[in-house]
Write a protein that holds these residues in place. Structure first.
Motif, PDB file in Angstrom:
ATOM      1  N   CYS A 129       0.829  -1.210   0.000  1.00 18.45           N
ATOM      2  CA  CYS A 129       0.000   0.000   0.000  1.00 18.45           C
ATOM      3  C   CYS A 129       0.863   1.260   0.000  1.00 18.45           C
ATOM      4  CB  CYS A 129      -0.924   0.009   1.221  1.00 18.45           C
ATOM      5  SG  CYS A 129      -2.298  -1.115   1.055  1.00 18.45           S
ATOM      6  N   CYS A 130       1.997   1.205   0.688  1.00 20.49           N
ATOM      7  CA  CYS A 130       2.906   2.359   0.607  1.00 20.49           C
ATOM      8  C   CYS A 130       3.365   2.571  -0.825  1.00 20.49           C
ATOM      9  CB  CYS A 130       4.145   2.127   1.468  1.00 20.49           C
ATOM     10  SG  CYS A 130       3.884   2.285   3.212  1.00 20.49           S
ATOM     11  N   ASN A 172       0.591   4.186  -2.663  1.00 22.31           N
ATOM     12  CA  ASN A 172       0.404   5.585  -2.330  1.00 22.31           C
ATOM     13  C   ASN A 172       1.484   6.454  -2.946  1.00 22.31           C
ATOM     14  OD1 ASN A 172      -1.008   7.599  -0.933  1.00 22.31           O
ATOM     15  ND2 ASN A 172       0.604   7.663   0.583  1.00 22.31           N
ATOM     16  N   CYS A 200       1.042   6.837  -6.637  1.00 23.48           N
ATOM     17  CA  CYS A 200      -0.114   7.670  -6.979  1.00 23.48           C
ATOM     18  C   CYS A 200       0.294   9.094  -7.275  1.00 23.48           C
ATOM     19  CB  CYS A 200      -1.106   7.715  -5.813  1.00 23.48           C
ATOM     20  SG  CYS A 200      -2.331   6.451  -5.870  1.00 23.48           S
ATOM     21  N   GLU A 253      -8.978  11.734  -3.198  1.00 22.95           N
ATOM     22  CA  GLU A 253      -8.759  10.733  -2.154  1.00 22.95           C
ATOM     23  C   GLU A 253      -9.549   9.461  -2.400  1.00 22.95           C
ATOM     24  OE1 GLU A 253      -6.763  10.885   0.469  1.00 22.95           O
ATOM     25  OE2 GLU A 253      -6.041  12.918   0.137  1.00 22.95           O
ATOM     26  N   ARG A 269      -7.762   7.414  -4.952  1.00 24.97           N
ATOM     27  CA  ARG A 269      -6.545   6.857  -4.382  1.00 24.97           C
ATOM     28  C   ARG A 269      -6.847   5.609  -3.576  1.00 24.97           C
ATOM     29  NH1 ARG A 269      -2.197  10.280  -1.083  1.00 24.97           N
ATOM     30  NH2 ARG A 269      -2.882  11.911  -2.456  1.00 24.97           N
ATOM     31  N   ARG A 270      -8.003   5.590  -2.938  1.00 28.73           N
ATOM     32  CA  ARG A 270      -8.315   4.413  -2.147  1.00 28.73           C
ATOM     33  C   ARG A 270      -8.623   3.219  -3.022  1.00 28.73           C
ATOM     34  NH1 ARG A 270      -7.955   8.297   0.888  1.00 28.73           N
ATOM     35  NH2 ARG A 270      -7.776   8.094   3.141  1.00 28.73           N
ATOM     36  N   LEU A 287      -5.295   1.887  -3.581  1.00 27.25           N
ATOM     37  CA  LEU A 287      -4.759   1.209  -2.402  1.00 27.25           C
ATOM     38  C   LEU A 287      -5.377  -0.161  -2.226  1.00 27.25           C
ATOM     39  CD1 LEU A 287      -4.512   4.060   0.232  1.00 27.25           C
ATOM     40  CD2 LEU A 287      -2.712   3.052  -1.112  1.00 27.25           C
TER      41      LEU A 287
END
Lengths: 199, 805
Positions: free
Chosen positions: B278-279, B282, B285, B295, B298-299, B302
């Motif tokens: 996930c890092c 992120n 992104c 946001e 972005r999820r 993720l």
């Protein structure tokens, strides 16, 4: 400009710390070649393990053959049993084709150790050397005062103090480093002191 | 450098009833509150808002057209507004589509925008796969470093060191190039002194690794500790934790995960691998505007990255996607399903090409047998399921109790000391027993392994009758002395692992719990399997065995029992259902064992659910007080919206802003005297008819910007939220138009709406707040925190345990 987002799409974000980004890029560049590295001849083998059979003891045979030749007939030599027993013997033997990449292993371990070493050095620098060379800033308060005072809500505009001097590269790096340190301090307080996150 | 005196303090809020978390000194400064702040430096006009930034290079912002930078972003530890983010994305998409008809360049831009999602998935898969390969190889090497070193090249672990050498059949694990520490120091490897030296070196290396791990975590990235999955679940449900998925967290988590796993602690690397993936998601992104600014989008990325993380951890792409769907994600649109699968595949393929374990396997404990099983064996499988459920419930209760103790008492003040003590205890207890000395993954691999004729481990030391062997298929045999020794050693290992994992999970080093749970289950399963096997061998004339298990046949496979036990225990702890079965069958490479796995997983889930409702991740979310609205629970109480809304009967009336009669000064007073994160806008105080909802952050930014940039805005200027502002006498100051920041479609419910529906609305739409009206007039407001508190209250939990917004 019809396409204002274009330069921003690929603009690097190296705000608070350059080193992790560099490390990641380095990692990426170096990991790609080993993944496609041509296999050296000593990195492939066919391994046949043959258990004890009648009065012959168990033995392991290794040979450098390709995958289609990886069977008992090609690898087990000299054949310990006479011709008519070969089939029975070979049924017991288990042959596996294995390959590895020594370059990948070497490169990855060396990358890993260098990253750990760099982090250790940086930590030593921050703990030992940094407080000595950094002169106390006249308009900064010590960090441990932050948790005591609550802020009064104020919408009044306060002139920015550090505005004019953040222009040379060194100053910018220092500013970034200070911001990063504050951020880590904040995280440390949340996790270690106040136990608000991550139990 | 304390920024208290600077204006950014105005964004801060003290203890709040409503929404903001009290983190004194927590910056809401856009530049430092976050690894990658939502506002880019490239927006020069914004820099004046950061106290420490450059001044003056501002471009004139036209209020009527361009949104101000900062408007529409969120502060740390706040919840996002899903509805707004989704509608912003749709607007952006519409604009690009409309403009694509204008020129080829715009057309190319729209095409590249559509493909940016796929390109991002590709990059995430590549990066996650590479990092997983790095972690696997380094962990494998460092684990073996505790026992010895390879003279042919220090970077080889035991297996690779002995690759080249000619080993004999009887001594398959020994080779001259690999020297244990006692052999290196003393020159020989036998004898009591050599054993003690090995023991000592093992403990010293373990302590060094874990000390280094905890120091790195504490010094560089405190967010890198723990498993990460509870926090990622919360982030994916809409919460913002700045820095949790940042660059430093990524680097430190990768490095310290290897160290923690190598130090012999009873923890795994699957949960932290999800965090690492996930890092990566992120960070990548930020290369694409579409995902950087939104946001909600972005999820989605993720979620896909989490799927890639599980995929590389288990070599199970489908299982990874299902895990992301079932456990981690909150909103999982169908488009994300396909993209997650793509990311998971790319990650698995990258890992395969790095080939960390040789033979192109992705996981150390890949299972390769395909023996059939008999229907009567379902009885022991269900027993294993019950064991898994019991152990899961026990583990969750004790781990949460221990973590609560760590949170509240003095134990929490010594994290480094705690890690060292636990490592010392683990290492000292682990070395004498061969099954705890080896790494947990190797233990699981050995337990899953079906004994063939060529296996030389103690567990496979059956009494062999070579005359009756037909090919490679070994019949059930009597256990030799080696098996009996292995049995009691494994029993001891089981007891040790059951207890030590309770204290290990949740420490301040990256720790996962998939591998320890699977180890516990595998040991229990293997013990049961060997017991059943011996029972069938010695009593093959019993009625239950005579039908299908004749002497000389291979009927019982203890390796299968180990696998089913592992699945049962993992299911009991995490309460995974579909994803668990799919991961396990992807591990085995076949569908033969689906029925036993499902039977065990279902049994363990039922047993565990009967004892305690929550899985380990939900329990940790509740322990930390994250504002996570559980999507799986039904709310079944008969309360209504008026029982939950604020203000209560005894509170002062709702703070509202009128649409065109308040001055800048009035609004500023309201903002400073209250701590709410948003204010409803009404037509007038008398009528209380609703116009819209305005957020605090947007108000602050707009007012400050107006004071600076616009001419004539002073404290007595009227703020006007309507299109047509009322005409004013010419001597009065100019009007500040803030219609652009007003949300004209806030969600409202009437006061008689049952809370079931309100909770459902919050869940399904992802709201932060909802206004309550009565007879068309504004009465109150319900925020997500109120809903969470209400649910906690109804469940008789402490409603004050909800800490965050």
């Amino acid at each position: 400009i019809l396409f204002p987002q274009a330069p921003r799409m690929f603009a690097p974000n190296s705000r608070n710390s350059v080193s992790p980004v560099l490390l990641l890029v380095l990692l990426g560049c170096v990991l790609c070649p080993p993944a496609q590295a041509s296999k050296s001849s000593e990195d492939i083998r066919c391994k046949c393990i043959c258990p004890p059979y009648r009065n012959i003891s168990g033995h392991i045979y290794n040979k450098n053959v390709s995958q289609k030749d990886c069977n008992c007939l090609h690898v087990v030599e000299p054949m310990p049993v006479p011709g008519n027993d070969v089939e029975a013997y070979c049924l017991l033997c288990e042959c596996k084709y294995e390959e590895r990449s020594t370059t990948t292993i070497k490169v990855i371990i060396i990358i890993y150790l260098s990253v750990v070493g760099a982090l250790l050095l940086y930590m030593a620098f921050l703990v030992l050397v940094d407080p000595l060379i950094r002169k106390p800033d006249p308009y900064t308060q010590p960090l441990h005062n932050e948790e005591d005072s609550e802020d009064a809500h104020s919408l009044a505009a306060v002139p920015t103090l550090a505005g004019a001097r953040a222009n040379t590269v060194l100053e910018r790096v220092e500013g970034a480093q200070q911001r990063w340190k504050r951020q880590v301090q904040e995280q440390r307080k949340t996790v270690f002191d106040r136990h608000k996150m991550l139990s | 450098m304390d920024q208290k005196g600077f204006r950014r303090g105005s964004f801060q809020s003290a203890t709040s009833d409503e929404d903001m978390l009290e983190i004194a000194g927590a910056s809401t400064d856009f530049s430092m509150a976050d690894d990658d702040p939502p506002l880019d430096r490239e927006m020069g006009g914004f820099s004046s808002y950061n106290g420490g930034g450059m001044n003056g290079t501002s471009t004139m912002m036209d209020f009527l057209e361009e949104p101000l930078p900062g408007v529409g972003t969120y502060e740390d530890f706040n919840t996002i507004d899903w509805v707004r983010e989704k509608s912003r994305d749709r607007d952006r998409h519409r604009e690009i589509t409309n403009r694509s008809k204008e020129s080829t360049w715009a057309l190319l831009h729209s095409v590249s925008d559509a493909f940016s999602g796929w390109l991002l998935m590709l990059l995430i898969g590549l990066l996650a796969g590479s990092l997983a390969g790095l972690i696997d190889i380094s962990a494998h090497w460092m684990t073996d470093l505790k026992e010895g070193v390879c003279l042919a090249g220090f970077w080889f672990n035991h297996e690779h060191c002995c690759w080249k050498s000619n080993t004999t059949f009887t001594d398959r694990d020994k080779c001259p190039e690999w020297k244990s520490w006692s052999q290196l120091i003393l020159g020989h490897g036998e004898g009591a002194f050599a054993y003690i030296l090995n023991y000592f070196m093992y403990v010293v290396w373990a302590l060094m690794f874990s000390l280094l791990a905890v120091l790195l975590v504490k010094g560089f990235a405190p967010y890198a500790c723990g498993s990460g999955i509870p926090e990622i679940k919360t982030i994916l449900s809409g919460f913002i934790i700045r820095g949790y998925l940042g660059k430093w967290t990524l680097v430190i988590k990768t490095i310290t995960l290897v160290l923690a796993v190598s130090s012999g602690l009873s923890l795994g690397k699957e949960g932290p691998l999800v965090h690492v993936a996930c890092c990566c998601g992120n960070i990548l992104c930020h290369l694409f505007t579409k995902y950087r600014k939104n946001e909600a989008k972005r999820r989605e990325v993720l979620s896909a990255a989490a799927a890639a993380g599980v995929s590389v951890a288990f070599g199970a792409p489908i299982g990874g996607v299902l895990f992301s769907l079932e456990e981690v994600s909150y909103y999982f649109p169908l488009k994300t399903l396909w993209r997650s699968f793509f990311a998971a595949l790319v990650a698995a393929f990258t890992l395969r090409s790095i080939n960390p374990f040789g033979n192109s396997r992705l996981v150390l404990f890949y299972v390769e047998f395909h023996m059939p099983w008999h229907l009567l064996e379902l009885v022991p499988f269900i027993l294993l399921g019950i064991f898994g459920g019991l152990w899961g419930a026990f583990f969750i209760r004790s781990n949460i109790a221990w973590c609560r103790r760590r949170k509240t008492t003095r134990l929490g003040k010594y994290p480094v000391l705690e890690v060292i003590v636990v490592t010392a205890i683990t290492a000292i207890l682990a070395f004498p027993n061969e099954y705890t000395r080896m790494s947990t993954s190797e233990l699981i691999s050995e337990l899953f392994n079906d004994c063939g004729i060529l296996d030389s481990s103690k567990l496979c030391e059956y009494v062999n009758d070579f005359n009756s062997t037909k090919g490679d298929d070994l019949p059930d045999r009597a256990a030799g002395p080696g098996v009996y020794t292995a049995m009691w050693q494994l029993a001891l290992a089981l007891i040790m692992k059951v207890f030590i994992t309770i204290f290990t999970f949740g420490m301040k080093v990256p720790s996962g719990l998939f591998i320890p749970s699977m180890a516990v289950g595998a040991i229990a399963g293997r013990l049961l399997g060997v017991a059943v096997e011996q029972l069938a061998f010695y009593h093959h004339d019993w009625a239950i065995f005579s039908g299908w298990c004749s002497p000389g046949a291979d009927c019982i496979t203890p390796g299968l029992y180990a696998m089913v036990g592992a699945a049962a225990c993992l299911g009991g702890v995490t309460r995974m259902t579909v994803s668990l079965v799919v991961i396990m069958f992807e591990l085995t490479g076949g569908l033969e064992y689906i029925v036993p796995l499902m039977a065990a997983a279902m049994t363990s889930k039922w047993v565990a659910d009967a004892i305690g409702r929550e899985g380990i991740y939900d329990a940790h979310i509740r322990l930390n007080g994250y504002p996570f609205l559980e999507a799986k629970e039904e709310f079944s109480h008969k309360t209504r919206a008026m029982d939950v809304m604020r203000p209560r009967k005894s509170d002062p009336p709702l703070t509202v802003i009128t649409q065109d009669t308040m001055t800048v000064e009035d609004v500023e007073t309201i903002i400073t005297s209250t701590t709410y994160s948003g204010y409803p806008v009404v037509v007038s105080r008398a009528s209380q008819r609703l116009v819209g909802f305005v957020l605090r952050r947007d108000l602050i930014i707009s007012i400050e910007n107006a004071r600076k940039k616009q001419d004539g805005i002073v404290s007595t200027s009227i703020i006007c939220f309507t299109d047509y502002c009322p005409p004013l006498p010419p001597s009065s100051p100019s009007v500040l138009k803030l219609r652009s920041i007003l949300d004209l479609s806030p969600f409202t419910v009437t006061d008689e709406t049952p809370m079931e529906i309100v909770v459902d609305i919050f869940r399904k739409l992802g709201l932060r707040q909802c206004l309550v009206t009565h007879n068309g007039k504004l009465l109150g407001i319900i925020t997500k925190k109120d809903v969470l508190k209400h649910i906690a209250q109804m469940a008789n939990q402490d409603p004050d345990s909800i800490l965050f917004n």
